[in-house]
Design an enzyme around this catalytic site. Sequence first.
Site, PDB file in Angstrom:
ATOM      1  N   ASP A  83       0.820  -1.213   0.000  1.00 57.36           N
ATOM      2  CA  ASP A  83       0.000   0.000   0.000  1.00 57.36           C
ATOM      3  C   ASP A  83       0.854   1.264   0.000  1.00 57.36           C
ATOM      4  OD1 ASP A  83       0.746  -0.951   2.532  1.00 57.36           O
ATOM      5  OD2 ASP A  83      -0.876   0.076   3.560  1.00 57.36           O
ATOM      6  N   GLU A 141      -0.803  -2.554   5.110  1.00 58.01           N
ATOM      7  CA  GLU A 141       0.195  -2.476   6.181  1.00 58.01           C
ATOM      8  C   GLU A 141       0.074  -1.174   6.945  1.00 58.01           C
ATOM      9  OE1 GLU A 141       3.465  -1.606   8.546  1.00 58.01           O
ATOM     10  OE2 GLU A 141       3.197  -0.493   6.687  1.00 58.01           O
ATOM     11  N   HIS A 369       8.077   8.301   4.627  1.00 54.94           N
ATOM     12  CA  HIS A 369       6.837   9.082   4.518  1.00 54.94           C
ATOM     13  C   HIS A 369       7.115  10.539   4.131  1.00 54.94           C
ATOM     14  CE1 HIS A 369       4.231   6.148   7.134  1.00 54.94           C
ATOM     15  NE2 HIS A 369       5.135   5.507   6.388  1.00 54.94           N
TER      16      HIS A 369
END
Length: 405
Positions: A83, A141, A369
């Site tokens: 994902d 996840e 991220h």
Amino acid sequence: MKSKIEEIVREKEAELIQIRRSLHQCPELALQEVETSRLIAENLKKIPGVTVYDHMAEGTGVVGILEGKKGPGKCVMLRADIDALPIEEQVDTEFKSKNPGKMHACGHDAHATWIIGAAMILSQLRDEFCGTVKFVFQPGEECGKGAKALIEKDKILENPKVDAAFAAHAWPTVRAGKIGIAEKYAFGCPGGFTIKIIGKGGHGSWPYECINPITIAVQICSALQAIVAEKIDSVEPRVISIGSIHAGDAGNIIPDECVVSGTFRATEMAIMKQIATQIENVVAGITAMHGAQYELDVHIGGEAVINDPKMLALSKKSAEEILGEGNCYIIDRKHLGGENFAEYSSRVPGCYMFVGIATDRTEGKFGLHSPIFEIAEEVLAPASAVFANIVLNYFEGTEVKKCLS
């Protein structure tokens, strides 16, 4: 065997880069990975000997199964998460995300690619081993749901029973060409909380007629830090971080409510439960002191990802055979990030590795991220080879005589 692996992966390197770029262009959020799973299944079905099962877990999981030609034996699972994240990509490439506001900012596109690469290699080496390999492409996840669905709904650790599990994360603080492996804790136990403080709003000129939820929130945020510093009897690492505070719309109006959200992490579930209890104690005490009300949601995720010592040693040996001596090293620092690979490694022996992606150009520029996160594509083929070598070394060291008898 090393030369055979390297020869195969050299032939597949350009294909692997293209697979990763295709996945990178279509990032999809947790449990929405429809196109991602289609691409993964499509590539797995091209690999001789791999039986493919799709629409698994919550509907977007994919599993490939490969059996060695020497007969039945142990079963190894190689897992990738698939994902993406709700982040707008800021890296301008020809294969940039085509989905606005979504990006593979954590490297899951690379994770899927190197497990596909391992399948390509092992497919051509089926004559060399007995045993079964499960290539697991796990959705969800980032939301923590995909692993449990695969285990509980699809019985992924059964039929045949998985004896060992391996995975890796693209890691921006490890140099490309190297792999780091945590000595024990690859990831910690994740938890989170949301606190709604319910006060009494009014005009900022008359604060004594109000119950200011922002003032209360500030005191709560300060007091929460004392939990990890003073209230927990442990030398193990733990942390509480506040990531969000929302209240009000104007500087001269005291709002009725303030919402505070944060995360807490530790290496042990017992400590997580203590922290959760202490959070409630802090919030209840401070709001009561001010005559405010509160609503509190505290949730604890899964267990920590703990590397099994034998699987760690096997992984390090296997990685150095591919990357060269000294290019796989042990990290003694305990990481407190969260990873639901723990759902597997808490049930079977496992090892989680950090595949280096830092280059002279990118080192220190981003973390996980990040909207400028990018993969050093030259690591895809070697990582594939490392995973394949782990599988072969595992099979070679476990009941080979029984398989050949």
